[in-house]
Design an enzyme around this catalytic site. Structure first.
Site, PDB file in Angstrom:
ATOM      1  N   ASP A 193       0.894  -1.272  -0.019  1.00 48.49           N
ATOM      2  CA  ASP A 193      -0.128  -0.115   0.133  1.00 48.49           C
ATOM      3  C   ASP A 193       0.874   1.217   0.063  1.00 48.49           C
ATOM      4  O   ASP A 193       1.533   1.461   0.920  1.00 48.49           O
ATOM      5  CB  ASP A 193      -0.808  -0.017   1.242  1.00 48.49           C
ATOM      6  CG  ASP A 193      -1.834   1.410   1.274  1.00 48.49           C
ATOM      7  OD1 ASP A 193      -1.707   1.983   0.445  1.00 48.49           O
ATOM      8  OD2 ASP A 193      -2.763   1.325   2.139  1.00 48.49           O
ATOM      9  N   GLU A 249      30.021   6.296   5.984  1.00 48.07           N
ATOM     10  CA  GLU A 249      29.848   4.780   6.119  1.00 48.07           C
ATOM     11  C   GLU A 249      29.990   4.026   4.686  1.00 48.07           C
ATOM     12  O   GLU A 249      29.467   2.905   4.550  1.00 48.07           O
ATOM     13  CB  GLU A 249      28.802   4.236   6.981  1.00 48.07           C
ATOM     14  CG  GLU A 249      27.540   4.811   6.735  1.00 48.07           C
ATOM     15  CD  GLU A 249      26.514   4.241   7.883  1.00 48.07           C
ATOM     16  OE1 GLU A 249      26.095   3.194   7.821  1.00 48.07           O
ATOM     17  OE2 GLU A 249      26.042   5.022   8.696  1.00 48.07           O
ATOM     18  N   CYS A 273      25.728   6.517  11.486  1.00 50.49           N
ATOM     19  CA  CYS A 273      25.336   7.746  11.041  1.00 50.49           C
ATOM     20  C   CYS A 273      25.614   8.938  12.073  1.00 50.49           C
ATOM     21  O   CYS A 273      25.275  10.130  11.630  1.00 50.49           O
ATOM     22  CB  CYS A 273      23.783   7.908  11.083  1.00 50.49           C
ATOM     23  SG  CYS A 273      23.010   6.587   9.607  1.00 50.49           S
ATOM     24  N   THR A 325      13.885   2.873   2.866  1.00 49.77           N
ATOM     25  CA  THR A 325      14.761   3.789   3.473  1.00 49.77           C
ATOM     26  C   THR A 325      16.185   4.383   3.059  1.00 49.77           C
ATOM     27  O   THR A 325      17.025   4.518   3.822  1.00 49.77           O
ATOM     28  CB  THR A 325      14.819   3.505   5.280  1.00 49.77           C
ATOM     29  OG1 THR A 325      15.630   2.178   5.422  1.00 49.77           O
ATOM     30  CG2 THR A 325      13.322   3.329   5.883  1.00 49.77           C
ATOM     31  N   SER A 331      16.332  -1.548  16.064  1.00 52.07           N
ATOM     32  CA  SER A 331      16.916  -0.193  15.960  1.00 52.07           C
ATOM     33  C   SER A 331      16.025   1.053  16.150  1.00 52.07           C
ATOM     34  O   SER A 331      16.426   2.079  16.805  1.00 52.07           O
ATOM     35  CB  SER A 331      17.253   0.304  14.423  1.00 52.07           C
ATOM     36  OG  SER A 331      18.044   1.145  14.055  1.00 52.07           O
ATOM     37  N   HIS A 375      18.353  13.174  13.430  1.00 52.29           N
ATOM     38  CA  HIS A 375      18.930  12.164  12.350  1.00 52.29           C
ATOM     39  C   HIS A 375      17.387  11.412  11.922  1.00 52.29           C
ATOM     40  O   HIS A 375      17.016  10.934  12.782  1.00 52.29           O
ATOM     41  CB  HIS A 375      20.065  11.050  13.173  1.00 52.29           C
ATOM     42  CG  HIS A 375      20.170  10.031  12.039  1.00 52.29           C
ATOM     43  ND1 HIS A 375      20.461   9.997  10.801  1.00 52.29           N
ATOM     44  CD2 HIS A 375      19.861   8.661  12.401  1.00 52.29           C
ATOM     45  CE1 HIS A 375      20.533   8.731  10.210  1.00 52.29           C
ATOM     46  NE2 HIS A 375      19.962   7.938  11.455  1.00 52.29           N
ATOM     47  N   LYS A 426       8.634  10.081  16.519  1.00 49.72           N
ATOM     48  CA  LYS A 426       8.327   9.153  17.345  1.00 49.72           C
ATOM     49  C   LYS A 426       9.224   9.402  18.781  1.00 49.72           C
ATOM     50  O   LYS A 426       8.726   9.332  19.919  1.00 49.72           O
ATOM     51  CB  LYS A 426       8.578   7.633  17.023  1.00 49.72           C
ATOM     52  CG  LYS A 426       7.652   6.875  15.868  1.00 49.72           C
ATOM     53  CD  LYS A 426       8.362   5.661  15.664  1.00 49.72           C
ATOM     54  CE  LYS A 426       7.412   4.997  14.303  1.00 49.72           C
ATOM     55  NZ  LYS A 426       7.875   3.771  13.943  1.00 49.72           N
ATOM     56  N   ASN A 444      17.298   8.675   3.188  1.00 50.26           N
ATOM     57  CA  ASN A 444      18.230   8.504   4.135  1.00 50.26           C
ATOM     58  C   ASN A 444      19.525   8.726   3.619  1.00 50.26           C
ATOM     59  O   ASN A 444      20.151   7.988   2.818  1.00 50.26           O
ATOM     60  CB  ASN A 444      18.206   7.165   4.806  1.00 50.26           C
ATOM     61  CG  ASN A 444      19.075   7.052   6.148  1.00 50.26           C
ATOM     62  OD1 ASN A 444      19.665   7.822   6.578  1.00 50.26           O
ATOM     63  ND2 ASN A 444      18.972   5.831   6.674  1.00 50.26           N
ATOM     64  N   SER A 467      23.855   3.929  14.755  1.00 53.89           N
ATOM     65  CA  SER A 467      23.498   2.551  14.949  1.00 53.89           C
ATOM     66  C   SER A 467      24.951   1.905  15.444  1.00 53.89           C
ATOM     67  O   SER A 467      26.015   2.174  15.212  1.00 53.89           O
ATOM     68  CB  SER A 467      22.860   1.802  13.931  1.00 53.89           C
ATOM     69  OG  SER A 467      21.465   2.236  13.751  1.00 53.89           O
TER      70      SER A 467
END
Length: 388
Positions: free
Chosen positions: A29, A79, A111, A152, A201, A233, A242, A275, A308
């Site tokens: 979707d 990276e 990151c 992402t 993550s 970030h 969130k 990203n 991470s």
């Protein structure tokens, strides 16, 4: 002495894929991509762009002849490195035509790398107030076709000049940080694609944010009411939202409205690019400064950096009186809106096109790439860069 961001430049590849089209191809979707994770477009890097070329193209936007004389430290945070030994910053230094009396290094911690680079730059400027440090976050996010992380992905670079008495953002001394050994995202040495435990993550990103936020409040005595905006970030644009919601009950309704409104504005560029790993936070900062026209000088902007593995940091800066004069708003708007939309088939073909890994030579056609600096091929195991 104030130290901070004096100039900031952006480069995104000239190609992108529409997330609605990608969702349809993946039998998903479209709202899962556009609303669920908050992505509209994904920048796609052609084979003629890598971490070095994108870094240089971003830096060319801001570095003038006067800056070239003052820059005595170049830090490339990435990276997406092109060599296990030689720093990509050496190529950046050469392609920009900087003088030889400058340190040039590459820095890695997922990151978080560009934030570590800025903190190193602050120390250097404190000792050498007349110098400038060029910090660049440049990456191509790759998870693989039809993988859970595909939506992402992205590509791009953000270049920043760090110096004394900065024109854009003066960074404050308080800074809170945390390190923990977490296998939420990594890229084994044998792979050109990242591995990720998405659920872990997400959890760690928020947990690190709340941890360093508590530390920062204890250090500074500040709270939500003291910030015009908090930047993040963003591996995808819903992630920062969130985290922000996790602390929103600490403030008033006015705080919540202000911070959430400005968060949405700060995420505009990220929604259009995707990203870009080390540059993602600073793409978020740039989007806020350029798209929120009534931000007042003297107000405080928070920055949350997460890499991470994992390292997290929260720090802040004060907007300077003439900050908008240093922002090439029209140029960025034009470069992002004039990109070429490609089909999913073309995106997949570009994704699968990689440089040889057996030592063989290859010549690349750079004529279709409008960027000033491109990768023209590989000869004798050496990448061949051209500046048009």
């Amino acid at each position: 002495m104030q130290i901070g961001i004096d100039k900031i430049g952006l480069y995104a590849p000239h190609l992108y894929v529409d997330m609605n089209k990608l969702a349809v191809r993946r039998n998903v979707d479209p709202e899962k991509f556009t609303i669920g994770i908050g992505q509209e477009k994904m920048a796609v890097a052609p084979i003629t762009q890598d971490a070095v070329t994108m870094a240089v193209n971003a830096a060319l936007e801001i570095v003038d002849d006067k800056d070239k004389e003052a820059i005595d430290f170049v830090i490339l945070a990435t990276e997406s490195g092109i060599d296990h030994s030689k720093a990509g910053a050496i190529y950046v230094h050469h392609l920009l035509g900087l003088h030889e009396h400058a340190r040039s290094v590459e820095l890695k911690q997922a990151c978080y790398g560009a934030t570590a680079a800025i903190q190193m730059a602050k120390g250097h400027i404190a000792l050498h107030p007349d110098s400038k440090v060029l910090v660049i976050g440049s990456d191509i996010a790759r998870y693989g076709l039809a993988t859970a992380g595909e939506a992402t992905q992205g590509a791009g670079a953000v270049a920043m000049l760090i110096g004394a008495d900065p024109d854009i953002l003066a960074l404050e001394e308080n800074s809170a940080f945390k390190t923990d050994e977490v296998m939420d995202f990594w890229r084994p040495i044998h792979s050109d694609k990242a591995l990720v435990d998405g659920k872990l993550s997400n959890e760690q990103y928020i947990a690190f944010f709340t941890n360093v936020w508590e530390q920062y409040k204890a250090q500074s005595g500040l709270g939500l009411a003291d910030f015009a905006a908090i930047t993040f970030h963003l591996p995808y644009t819903k992630m920062g939202k969130k985290a922000l919601k996790a602390v929103m009950d600490e403030g008033t309704d006015d705080d919540a409205e202000r911070l959430m409104t400005n968060y949405q504005i700060s995420a505009e560029y990220n929604r259009m690019v995707g990203n870009i790993y080390t540059g993602s936070l600073y793409l978020n900062v740039l989007s806020l400064l350029e798209n929120k026209e009534d931000l007042q000088p003297g107000t405080r902007i928070g920055l949350y950096s997460y890499g991470s593995g994992a390292v997290g940091e929260f720090f802040a800066g004060i907007l300077q009186p003439n900050y908008r004069k240093q922002l090439p708003v029209k140029q960025h708007s034009q470069s992002l809106t004039s990109r070429t939309k490609i089909s999913v088939d073309d995106y997949e073909a570009i994704f699968e096109e990689t440089l040889p890994t057996d030592g063989s030579e290859v010549t690349l056609d750079v004529s279709a790439d409008p960027a000033e600096v491109c990768l023209a091929g590989v000869k004798d195991d050496m990448r061949q860069y051209v500046r048009k």
